[in-house]
Design an enzyme around this catalytic site. Structure first.
Site, short mmCIF file in Angstrom:
data_model
loop_
_atom_site.label_atom_id
_atom_site.label_comp_id
_atom_site.label_asym_id
_atom_site.label_seq_id
_atom_site.Cartn_x
_atom_site.Cartn_y
_atom_site.Cartn_z
N LEU A 6 -19.92 38.94 -27.91
CA LEU A 6 -19.90 37.55 -27.49
C LEU A 6 -19.59 36.68 -28.70
CD1 LEU A 6 -20.47 35.06 -25.72
CD2 LEU A 6 -22.92 35.48 -26.04
N ILE A 7 -18.55 35.86 -28.60
CA ILE A 7 -18.14 35.01 -29.72
C ILE A 7 -18.09 33.56 -29.24
CG2 ILE A 7 -16.42 34.64 -31.53
CD1 ILE A 7 -15.23 37.39 -30.76
N GLY A 9 -17.00 29.43 -30.04
CA GLY A 9 -16.04 28.63 -30.80
C GLY A 9 -14.71 29.29 -31.01
N SER A 11 -11.65 28.45 -29.67
CA SER A 11 -10.45 27.68 -29.30
C SER A 11 -9.51 27.45 -30.47
CB SER A 11 -10.84 26.34 -28.68
OG SER A 11 -11.54 25.53 -29.62
N GLY A 13 -8.63 28.38 -35.00
CA GLY A 13 -8.92 28.97 -36.30
C GLY A 13 -9.61 30.31 -36.33
N GLY A 15 -12.34 31.45 -34.97
CA GLY A 15 -12.78 32.03 -33.71
C GLY A 15 -11.69 32.82 -33.03
N SER A 138 -21.56 29.31 -44.45
CA SER A 138 -20.63 28.71 -45.40
C SER A 138 -21.25 28.83 -46.79
CB SER A 138 -20.43 27.22 -45.07
OG SER A 138 -19.80 26.52 -46.12
N TYR A 151 -23.91 18.33 -43.19
CA TYR A 151 -23.37 19.65 -42.84
C TYR A 151 -24.10 20.75 -43.59
CZ TYR A 151 -19.99 23.51 -42.70
OH TYR A 151 -19.39 24.73 -42.54
#
Length: 284
Positions: A6-7, A9, A11, A13, A15, A138, A151
């Protein structure tokens, strides 16, 4: 071994790259995104690679959209082997300038959304006594950076979530947790951050302006310093982690990211020494 993955995001880059690479490796891939009207790029990439995957709507900000996806996967395959929390959103503005609604949104997408998805798969993985949760964080989850405090704060939180769950869920139930820590990624993500600055009032004419201008103007220079990777390069690291029989708790995705965070990670690059200390302190 074929895995059910299950991934979130998918839509754009990274992902898209993860979903396609996982499908190419023969896994059952459930690629999700908030708005499936934005699936064209994923469909095109899958077609070019000659692979099939299942695309479903999932909004990490809405638990009511997450449970139907996990239920669907369990009906189809009876297990969820891997959850890859990739959905995220950047934000570049000083905390003093930030609107409180924006702060809440960044935290909700980057941290709480990750927690919601983990919470949804945990009963299934715990019952199976197996599974792997991979959180895309990140270097900003290890090192605070200018104008990225909101962020970075959210990504620091994901790092803490990953470490804490690895300290007792992994040894008790056999579910692994890994934080993959890229530097910059050449995708829409960086462009979205710059658009977001404009959409939330642009560069405000105040005492922060010359500092922000220096930060933004340096972004082009930094493009040539090894900071930025392609989505495919980061996806390759995710795939390697996913097939590792003893996956790390944290891993950087490039030599630049490794060097940038070395002061913080040098004594314990993959996080296992710290995990052992936590277990010894609290659970033995």
């Amino acid at each position: 071994m074929k895995k059910t993955i299950l991934i979130t995001g998918t839509s754009t880059g990274l992902g898209i790259s993860i979903a396609v690479e996982a499908a190419k490796a023969g896994h059952h891939v459930y690629a999700t995104m908030r708005n499936t009207d934005r699936r064209a790029a994923l469909d095109q990439a899958a077609a070019q690679a000659g692979v099939e995957l299942t695309v479903l709507p999932l909004d990490v900000q809405d638990s009511a959209t997450i449970t139907p996806v996990t239920d669907r996967i369990m009906r189809d395959h009876g297990r969820i082997d891997v959850l890859i929390n990739n959905a995220g959103m950047g934000y570049a503005r000083s905390l003093e300038q930030a609107d409180e609604a924006d702060i809440q949104r960044i935290l909700d997408i980057n941290y709480t959304g990750t927690a919601r998805c983990i919470k949804a798969v945990m009963p299934h993985m715990r019952k199976a006594r197996a599974g792997h949760v991979i959180n895309i964080t990140s270097v900003g989850g290890l090192v605070g950076q200018p104008f990225n405090e909101v962020y970075c704060g959210a990504k620091f939180a994901v790092e803490g979530l990953t470490e804490a769950m690895a300290s007792y869920v992994t040894p008790s139930f056999g579910i692994n947790f890994t934080a993959v820590e890229p530097g910059g990624i050449r995708s829409e993500f960086a462009n979205t951050v710059l658009r977001q600055i404009e959409e939330t009032g642009g560069m405000l004419d105040d005492e922060y302006l010359p500092i922000l201008q220096k930060y933004v103007s340096g972004s082009q220079t930094r493009m040539g310093e090894g900071i930025y990777q392609t989505p495919d390069e980061v996806a390759a690291v995710v795939m390697r982690v996913m097939t590792d029989p003893e996956p790390p708790i944290r891993v950087r995705s490039s030599d630049w990211a490794e060097e940038f965070t070395r002061i913080k990670t040098g004594l314990d690059p993959d996080g296992t020494r710290q995990q052992q200390m936590v277990v010894k302190t609290f659970l033995l």
